[in-house]
Design an enzyme around this catalytic site. Structure first.
Site, PDB file in Angstrom:
ATOM      1  N   SER A 143       9.223   7.390  -8.320  1.00 41.51           N
ATOM      2  CA  SER A 143       8.894   6.199  -9.102  1.00 41.51           C
ATOM      3  C   SER A 143       9.171   6.488 -10.570  1.00 41.51           C
ATOM      4  O   SER A 143       9.058   7.639 -11.019  1.00 41.51           O
ATOM      5  CB  SER A 143       7.412   5.843  -8.926  1.00 41.51           C
ATOM      6  OG  SER A 143       6.996   4.873  -9.871  1.00 41.51           O
ATOM      7  N   TYR A 157      -1.430   8.010  -8.731  1.00 39.93           N
ATOM      8  CA  TYR A 157      -0.140   7.630  -8.155  1.00 39.93           C
ATOM      9  C   TYR A 157       1.005   8.274  -8.931  1.00 39.93           C
ATOM     10  O   TYR A 157       1.914   8.894  -8.348  1.00 39.93           O
ATOM     11  CB  TYR A 157       0.002   6.110  -8.160  1.00 39.93           C
ATOM     12  CG  TYR A 157       1.348   5.614  -7.693  1.00 39.93           C
ATOM     13  CD1 TYR A 157       1.625   5.497  -6.344  1.00 39.93           C
ATOM     14  CD2 TYR A 157       2.337   5.256  -8.617  1.00 39.93           C
ATOM     15  CE1 TYR A 157       2.880   5.040  -5.909  1.00 39.93           C
ATOM     16  CE2 TYR A 157       3.574   4.809  -8.193  1.00 39.93           C
ATOM     17  CZ  TYR A 157       3.843   4.701  -6.841  1.00 39.93           C
ATOM     18  OH  TYR A 157       5.078   4.267  -6.426  1.00 39.93           O
TER      19      TYR A 157
END
Length: 253
Positions: A143, A157
């Site tokens: 990401s 995350y």
């Protein structure tokens, strides 16, 4: 670069995984798809075979947090496709999280276990197969949030995705040092509309699922070591995230 004919995708029942399956099926690739939700997998398999009857699509249930099962299912899916996997895409993951120290440890540790420890198991299983055949392409779906520490509910995350990117880079470094012909890629998507998008869906930076995944698949097919996708705006945004003062980066969280 040889064509990667047989492709395994984890977390393939929805979102990025399912859309990548559609893109690769349209390119005539055979697919090994796994996820917890087998009903959705079988529905996707029927859709892909109806649209592309010349390909093979194998599906199996897999909870990536069941680490022994990861190795078993990867071997079984390789057998389903004639004994060989050419590319493995480590895609399964979670997006839940809470700010650190606010009572959300259970959610954070679940994200950490799924996005990193389970991803490690998938990388281990894939690399065992590739080392045996001395060829293959390992892809991890990271990401853009991996580029810096992120605040609030994104903290864990982002940290797991940073660890995943570092894991891929370490494997790649070994393959380069030993001159082993196995390619390793880390794909860093920006905001792409999926079930996991959450409040990020309200940003104008959000890409539609088909457009975003198409850019991911192009980067994967080129076997780029590190890709930020879609290139616009995430290449320049990624540069800013890496170099801006942290107090400004915090606004991306």
């Amino acid at each position: 670069m040889s064509e990667r004919r047989n492709i395994l995708i984890t977390g393939a029942s929805s979102g990025l995984g399912a859309q990548m399956a559609r893109e690769f099926a349209a390119r005539g690739r055979n697919l090994a798809l796994c996820a917890r939700r087998t009903e959705a997998l079988h529905t996707l398999r029927a859709e892909l075979l109806a649209a592309h009857p010349g390909i093979t699509v194998a599906v199996r249930a897999l909870d990536v947090n069941d680490h022994p099962a990861v190795f078993e299912v990867f071997r079984a899916l390789a057998d389903d496709l004639g004994g060989r996997l050419d590319r493995v895409i480590v895609n399964a993951g979670l997006g839940k999280g809470r700010p650190i120290g606010t009572g959300g440890f259970a959610a954070n540790v679940q994200t950490a276990q799924t996005n990193f420890t389970a991803a490690l198991a998938q990388c281990e299983a894939a690399m065992e197969h590739f080392r045996e055949h001395r060829d293959g392409h390992l892809v991890v779906i990271s990401s853009v949030s991996a580029l810096r520490g992120m605040p609030r509910s994104v903290t864990t995350y982002a940290a797991t995705k940073a660890g995943l990117s570092a894991l891929a880079e370490g494997i790649r470094a070994e393959m380069l040092a030993t001159r082993t012909p196995i390619r390793v890629s880390a794909v860093h998507p920006g905001y792409i509309a999926t079930e996991m998008s959450g409040r990020a869906a309200r940003t104008p930076l959000m890409a539609e699922l088909d457009k975003g995944v198409r850019s991911m698949v192009r980067a994967i097919e080129r076997e780029r070591a590190d890709a930020r996708v879609p290139a616009w705006p995430w290449v320049p945004v990624g540069f800013l995230v890496r170099h801006l003062p942290l107090r400004l980066v915090a606004r991306f969280g």
